[in-house]
Design a protein around this motif. Structure first.
Motif, PDB file in Angstrom:
ATOM      1  N   ILE A  71       0.689  -1.332   0.132  1.00 32.70           N
ATOM      2  CA  ILE A  71       0.115   0.030   0.179  1.00 32.70           C
ATOM      3  C   ILE A  71       0.983   1.287  -0.023  1.00 32.70           C
ATOM      4  N   LYS A  72       2.002   1.200   0.838  1.00 33.85           N
ATOM      5  CA  LYS A  72       2.885   2.327   1.010  1.00 33.85           C
ATOM      6  C   LYS A  72       3.411   2.561  -0.526  1.00 33.85           C
ATOM      7  N   ARG A  73       3.742   1.405  -1.322  1.00 35.16           N
ATOM      8  CA  ARG A  73       4.361   1.638  -2.530  1.00 35.16           C
ATOM      9  C   ARG A  73       3.342   2.362  -3.431  1.00 35.16           C
ATOM     10  N   GLY A  74       2.169   1.801  -3.116  1.00 35.01           N
ATOM     11  CA  GLY A  74       1.112   2.225  -4.130  1.00 35.01           C
ATOM     12  C   GLY A  74       0.954   3.627  -4.210  1.00 35.01           C
ATOM     13  N   LYS A  75       0.985   4.215  -2.955  1.00 31.13           N
ATOM     14  CA  LYS A  75       0.898   5.662  -2.612  1.00 31.13           C
ATOM     15  C   LYS A  75       2.143   6.485  -3.528  1.00 31.13           C
ATOM     16  N   ASP A  76       3.335   5.982  -3.201  1.00 25.63           N
ATOM     17  CA  ASP A  76       4.572   6.475  -3.990  1.00 25.63           C
ATOM     18  C   ASP A  76       4.345   6.396  -5.719  1.00 25.63           C
ATOM     19  N   HIS A  77       3.627   5.264  -5.807  1.00 29.34           N
ATOM     20  CA  HIS A  77       3.514   4.876  -7.435  1.00 29.34           C
ATOM     21  C   HIS A  77       2.693   5.851  -7.918  1.00 29.34           C
ATOM     22  N   GLY A  78       1.396   6.125  -7.356  1.00 36.66           N
ATOM     23  CA  GLY A  78       0.540   7.210  -7.797  1.00 36.66           C
ATOM     24  C   GLY A  78       0.987   8.466  -7.870  1.00 36.66           C
ATOM     25  N   LYS A  79       1.816   8.945  -7.054  1.00 34.56           N
ATOM     26  CA  LYS A  79       2.119  10.221  -6.969  1.00 34.56           C
ATOM     27  C   LYS A  79       3.578  10.520  -7.798  1.00 34.56           C
ATOM     28  N   GLN A  80       4.009   9.270  -8.377  1.00 28.25           N
ATOM     29  CA  GLN A  80       5.075   9.150  -9.092  1.00 28.25           C
ATOM     30  C   GLN A  80       6.430   9.592  -8.602  1.00 28.25           C
ATOM     31  N   HIS A  81       6.496   9.228  -7.157  1.00 31.87           N
ATOM     32  CA  HIS A  81       7.724   9.755  -6.135  1.00 31.87           C
ATOM     33  C   HIS A  81       8.718   8.438  -6.522  1.00 31.87           C
ATOM     34  N   TYR A  82       9.068   8.080  -7.840  1.00 24.94           N
ATOM     35  CA  TYR A  82      10.111   7.098  -8.087  1.00 24.94           C
ATOM     36  C   TYR A  82      11.128   6.806  -7.163  1.00 24.94           C
TER      37      TYR A  82
END
Length: 409
Positions: free
Chosen positions: A133-144
């Motif tokens: 879930i934490k990765r999904g948040k970074d993914h959606g915000k494009q915090h690569y």
């Protein structure tokens, strides 16, 4: 005279990071293959397969978090944030407890030397869902950059902890591998961490938003289940139907052949937010699909050709002489995986667009693959060739559906 600095975009850095992660995961598998005999490696490979299954389950929540991070804002985003974390934690704890409770039965089912390996794995399951879930948040915000750090931390900690445990501790290898896998999830959580205040949010999703989220999670979970079937059922069934040595040999074949699939995942990760952003602006999303299918097709063709021309060299370099009996099947397995990887790009593309028909195709062909292997498993050759047939028809069905959707526009 002016000089130009070579700069890399966040997307390019992420692609490089994922390639490094895939390389590290392969190094992890190669070390296990070198340290352990084929029979013992079969148990380690079983846990690695369970990890892949878990990754598909976690991907349901990661994709949902990524999608609705782009779509929602304000109080709706807060409400969704609370909802997804509570749902993920509940699911993770439930699955983890189930694995721990069924550990003795899993030992009998897969003919392993002990059940503690499953127990150790089960304790790590809730952490994996929170990490996804934490990765999904970074993914959606494009915090690569932060997303890359999470994948790096998980991979390197698993590799180093497992290697140290195998070299220094006297316990069963299966248990040590299970412990290393579970511990790596904790390290994957570290970059960015989790704000526990999310569980104190008072906002609730409105009925329309709740319905949208629930439908997406249900359909995505169904698709990830078909991914589990297609991508992992062969190893589990081979472990059940064949002797441990044959199962270990097949596991080495699968780990080499799946390099195409792991690289394809890198492009899926980039495809999702790009498609959603372009759809939000009302632009044509087809060019994105063409680009990523071309990338995967070129990479897959290279891998298949290499496996066809130099199978003995590849297997001996990666696993050693003990695994050479699988050389003749290497290019065939790579072909099956490549067909699946390209089909997967189409399926996730349509999933981004809330079009769920390709999920149905994947389910049908995934179940077909399982049934065919159960009925026809006289040799490892037959197991691989059945997968080529099924994956060919799956890709054809996705291409036909894509053509149909474009004709109907």
């Amino acid at each position: 005279m002016t000089t130009h600095k070579l700069t890399l975009s966040p997307e390019q850095l992420f692609m490089g990071s994922i390639l490094l992660v895939n390389g590290g995961n392969y190094l992890y598998n190669l070390i296990l293959g070198r340290l352990l005999t084929p029979a013992v490696f079969a148990e380690a490979a079983l846990l690695i397969t369970l990890l892949l299954i878990l990754s598909f389950m976690g991907m349901t929540f990661q994709l949902a978090m990524a999608k609705f991070t782009v779509i929602f804002s304000g109080s709706t985003w807060k409400a969704f944030h609370r909802y997804i974390y509570k749902a993920g934690l509940f699911t993770g704890v439930g699955i983890g407890l189930l694995v721990v409770a069924l550990a003795p039965a899993l030992q009998q089912l897969f003919n392993t030397s002990n059940f503690w390996m499953f127990t150790a794995f089960g304790f790590g399951v809730p952490l994996y869902f929170l990490m996804s879930i934490k990765r999904g948040k970074d993914h959606g915000k494009q915090h690569y950059s932060r997303l890359s750090l999470s994948y790096q931390a998980e991979m390197w900690s698993r590799l180093l902890l497992t290697l140290a445990a195998l070299l220094l501790l006297p316990a069963k290898p299966g248990l040590l591998v299970g412990m290393g896998i579970a511990a790596s999830f904790l390290f994957g959580l570290v970059p960015g961490g989790i704000n526990l205040n999310v569980f104190k949010i008072k906002e609730r999703l409105k009925p329309t938003a709740h319905s949208h989220v629930s439908r997406f999670i249900l359909i995505t979970a169904s698709y990830e289940f078909t991914q589990i079937i297609i991508n992992n059922s062969d190893i589990l069934l081979v472990k059940h139907f064949f002797e441990n040595t044959d199962a270990g040999l097949y596991a080495s074949l699968a780990l080499i052949g799946r390099v195409v699939y792991f690289v394809a995942w890198m492009f899926v990760m980039l495809l999702l937010p790009a498609v959603l952003e372009r759809q939000k602006r009302g632009e044509n999303t087809n060019p994105l699909l063409y680009k990523y299918v071309m990338y995967i097709g070129m990479f897959a063709s290279t891998i298949i050709l290499g496996c066809y021309l130099f199978p003995e060299v590849i297997i001996q370099l990666m696993f050693g002489k003990a695994y050479l009996p699988m050389a003749g099947l290497l290019w065939q397995y790579a072909l099956a995986t490549s067909l699946f990887a390209i089909s997967n790009i189409f399926a996730y593309y349509f999933l981004c667009l809330d079009d769920y028909i390709p999920v149905m195709w994947s389910g049908i062909f995934g179940i077909s693959q399982v049934l065919l292997i159960i009925l026809f498993h006289s040799s490892l050759d037959m197991v691989v060739q059945l997968q080529i047939v099924v994956m060919t028809f799956l890709l054809i069905s996705q291409l036909i559906y894509f053509a149909y959707k474009n004709i109907m526009r």
